[in-house]
Every structure is written in structure tokens, then in C-alpha cells.
Design a protein around this motif. Structure first.
Motif, PDB file in Angstrom:
ATOM      1  N   VAL A  39       0.855  -1.190   0.000  1.00 32.53           N
ATOM      2  CA  VAL A  39       0.000   0.000   0.000  1.00 32.53           C
ATOM      3  C   VAL A  39       0.888   1.236   0.000  1.00 32.53           C
ATOM      4  CG1 VAL A  39      -1.736   1.283   1.294  1.00 32.53           C
ATOM      5  CG2 VAL A  39      -1.840  -1.200   1.195  1.00 32.53           C
ATOM      6  N   ASP A  40       0.724   2.058  -1.034  1.00 37.87           N
ATOM      7  CA  ASP A  40       1.533   3.271  -1.138  1.00 37.87           C
ATOM      8  C   ASP A  40       0.943   4.423  -0.334  1.00 37.87           C
ATOM      9  OD1 ASP A  40       3.363   2.034  -2.797  1.00 37.87           O
ATOM     10  OD2 ASP A  40       2.249   2.559  -4.607  1.00 37.87           O
ATOM     11  N   ALA A  41      -0.355   4.639  -0.466  1.00 33.08           N
ATOM     12  CA  ALA A  41      -1.002   5.756   0.223  1.00 33.08           C
ATOM     13  C   ALA A  41      -2.216   5.226   0.989  1.00 33.08           C
ATOM     14  CB  ALA A  41      -1.432   6.819  -0.780  1.00 33.08           C
TER      15      ALA A  41
END
Length: 111
Positions: A39-41
Motif C-alpha cells: 500500500v503506497d497511500a
């Protein structure tokens, strides 16, 4: 009548149980790490520590699946069909892994 000493088998059974649980938990940790750390953001509603719950719940589910494998291995040594025991263990492990993933990611990535 002679008394049989069954305590000689207990260390081997405990070692099989421990090894199976560690392998099951390790595989589950790798699976959930793929989702959690990918998960990046993250959504701000999830909070700062949202990763802790899935990283605890999923390996516990994997460890239970490993314990079931050790139990079925023990049963197969006592006469249960070995092929059926392995297949049943795999089905139980993957269902438990799926349920652990769903439970661990509930409220965050699994909506």
C-alpha cells in the motif's frame, strides 16, 4: 502387565507441532506482507497503526493451520489415510489463511 513408556514420543510430536506452526505462520506472514506493505497511500481513516492487526491475525491463522497439519500427520501415523490427511490439511490451511486475511484486513483494505 507391563506399562508402556509413551513419553519417548512426546519430544518428537512437540517438535513436529512447533515446526508445522512456525512454517504455517511464516507462509501466512509472507502472504499478508505482500498486501500490507504494497500500500503506497493508506486511507487516513485507517489510523497510523493499521498494519499491526493484519500482521498479527494472519500469522496466528497460519499457525493454527500448521497445528492442524501436525495433528493430521499424527493421525496418519496411527492409520488414517496419508493422502486424505494431506489434502484435508491443505484445504483447512488455505481456508484458514483466507479467513485470517479477511479478518486481519477488515475495516482497512477489505471493505
Amino acid at each position: 502387565m507391563t506399562k508402556l513408556n509413551t513419553s519417548q514420543n512426546q519430544p518428537a510430536l512437540l517438535a513436529l507441532l512447533t515446526k508445522s506452526m512456525l512454517v504455517g505462520a511464516g507462509i501466512a506472514l509472507l502472504v499478508i506482507s505482500f498486501f500490507v506493505f504494497g500500500v503506497d497511500a493508506p486511507d487516513p481513516e485507517w489510523g497510523k497503526l493499521w498494519r499491526i492487526k493484519p500482521l498479527i491475525v494472519n500469522p496466528l491463522a497460519g499457525a493454527l493451520g500448521g497445528a492442524f497439519y501436525a495433528f493430521m500427520s499424527y493421525q496418519s501415523s496411527r492409520g488414517f489415510n496419508r493422502t486424505l490427511a494431506v489434502l484435508l490439511s491443505l484445504v483447512v490451511y488455505f481456508v484458514g489463511l483466507w479467513l485470517g486475511t479477511v479478518l486481519g484486513l477488515a475495516g482497512t483494505m477489505w471493505d
